[in-house]
Design a protein around this motif. Structure first.
Motif, PDB file in Angstrom:
ATOM      1  N   MET A   1      -1.342  -3.748   9.386  1.00  0.00           N
ATOM      2  CA  MET A   1      -2.476  -4.173   8.563  1.00  0.00           C
ATOM      3  C   MET A   1      -2.913  -3.086   7.589  1.00  0.00           C
ATOM      4  O   MET A   1      -3.227  -3.356   6.433  1.00  0.00           O
ATOM      5  N   TRP A   2      -2.961  -1.864   8.097  1.00  0.00           N
ATOM      6  CA  TRP A   2      -3.476  -0.747   7.303  1.00  0.00           C
ATOM      7  C   TRP A   2      -2.860   0.538   7.820  1.00  0.00           C
ATOM      8  O   TRP A   2      -2.324   0.593   8.932  1.00  0.00           O
TER       9      TRP A   2
ATOM     10  N   TRP B   1     -13.804   6.260   9.273  1.00  0.00           N
ATOM     11  CA  TRP B   1     -14.017   5.097   8.417  1.00  0.00           C
ATOM     12  C   TRP B   1     -15.299   4.399   8.843  1.00  0.00           C
ATOM     13  O   TRP B   1     -15.774   4.553   9.972  1.00  0.00           O
TER      14      TRP B   1
ATOM     15  N   SER C   1      -3.110   5.168   7.300  1.00  0.00           N
ATOM     16  CA  SER C   1      -3.739   6.324   6.679  1.00  0.00           C
ATOM     17  C   SER C   1      -3.168   7.586   7.301  1.00  0.00           C
ATOM     18  O   SER C   1      -2.814   7.597   8.487  1.00  0.00           O
TER      19      SER C   1
ATOM     20  N   ILE D   1       0.857  -1.185   0.000  1.00  0.00           N
ATOM     21  CA  ILE D   1       0.000   0.000   0.000  1.00  0.00           C
ATOM     22  C   ILE D   1       0.891   1.232   0.000  1.00  0.00           C
ATOM     23  O   ILE D   1       1.929   1.274   0.677  1.00  0.00           O
TER      24      ILE D   1
ATOM     25  N   PRO E   1     -11.347  -0.585   5.328  1.00  0.00           N
ATOM     26  CA  PRO E   1     -10.635   0.169   4.296  1.00  0.00           C
ATOM     27  C   PRO E   1     -11.329   1.495   4.017  1.00  0.00           C
ATOM     28  O   PRO E   1     -12.315   1.858   4.658  1.00  0.00           O
TER      29      PRO E   1
END
Length: 332
Positions: A109-110, A159, A112, A71, A147
């Motif tokens: 994991m993610w 989110w 932003s 990502i 996501p």
């Protein structure tokens, strides 16, 4: 807003100029897997499974990094973050392009961006924050992550969770807010610095104001205090010898009180119907005294002062007070 970066069906990338309606090919040698455009359009990145290349607005290559790319996200602060095999690194473009491997031990994991801060969601359930300093720090925890995270309002990351709630994290904390489900295939439409947010689903759009459902920040120095006078007005007490202020929450308008001789004021009583506030000064030049403030009015009123004064607000714009002896006075 004058162009966008596109991934083409043949595995190439191109920049589309809206004004001239022309497609400008990006000189990237591998098959394109993903593209990332910075919020201000000053730079963009194109990546394959093993390489990411960063270009400036005019298409000039700024830097590249060979690694398995998962990502990639760009920020408003001229930084770019990349997840590679569960680890993260960040590119700072100013003053010169510099890559930094982030010292986060847990698998990521993610991620932003939220302003300059990069929020990393790890498999341990922690939210690790990175702001370009010597080391990351723990911002909080999470139990559900999804996501399509977006930054909106006052540097708030929002989110849609899998339980129908809106997850959020910001400088003032973190949490979730119950919202009506928009429909299937819901997604968020939100912009940094703009309080309004839209939840878009099949067949309907629901608009929310983040300023009404999330905590708000009022600028102030250390030890600043605030008291609700009514649902939409605060009395802000700042440091000693500084003027107090009326603060309208809806308009964010500040009305300073034309008086800065309040000495160690204590809020004694509040009349929310008429917007009156009763203060007691412990150490004024003439001894203890009581001051009354009226919402929106910059002029305070001295009620009583002496060796042992006292006062109380009464419903209907009334007041009783005394000097500490056997006498009781009233104002209506």
């Amino acid at each position: 807003g004058d162009r966008f970066l596109a991934k083409l069906a043949d595995g190439r990338a191109a920049m589309f100029d809206i004004a001239t309606r022309t497609m400008i090919p990006v000189p990237f040698e591998d098959k394109v897997e993903a593209t990332t455009l910075s919020p201000d359009g000053s730079f963009y990145a194109v990546s394959s499974r093993k390489l990411i290349v960063v270009y400036d607005r005019d298409g000039k290559e700024l830097t590249r990094k060979a690694a398995p790319i998962g990502i990639a996200m760009a920020s408003r602060a001229h930084t770019l973050a990349v997840i590679s095999e569960g680890k993260a690194c960040e590119l700072a473009l100013d003053p010169t392009p510099t890559w930094t491997d982030l010292p986060v031990t847990d698998t990521i994991m993610w991620m932003s961006y939220r302003g300059r801060e990069l929020a990393l969601f790890t498999t341990s359930g922690d939210i690790t924050a990175w702001t370009g300093g010597p080391k990351p720090f723990r911002r909080g925890t999470f139990d559900r992550v999804g996501p399509m995270m977006r930054e909106g309002g006052d540097e708030v990351l929002v989110w849609l969770r899998d339980d129908g709630k809106l997850g959020w994290i910001g400088n003032l904390g973190r949490g979730s807010v119950g919202i009506p489900g928009a429909a299937k295939q819901s997604r968020l439409a939100v912009r940094p610095g703009v309080p309004r947010m839209a939840v878009v689903g099949d067949g309907q759009v629901i608009v929310y104001d983040l300023g009404l459902i999330l905590p708000q920040r009022i600028p102030g120095k250390m030890f600043t205090k605030a008291v609700f006078v009514d649902e939409g007005t605060l009395l802000i007490v700042r440091e000693m010898q500084a003027p107090m202020e009326w603060y309208d929450i809806a308009t964010k308008q500040i009305t300073p009180l034309d008086y800065n001789e309040l000495h160690l004021p204590i809020v004694m009583d509040v009349d929310v119907e008429l917007g009156r506030v009763l203060l007691r000064e412990e150490h004024s030049p003439r001894g203890p005294r009581y001051i009354m403030l009226r919402k929106g009015n910059p002029k305070p009123e001295v009620v009583v002062q002496g060796d042992k004064p006292w006062a109380r607000l009464v419903m209907g714009n009334g007041m009783i007070y005394g000097l500490g002896d056997s006498q009781v006075f009233a104002k209506i």
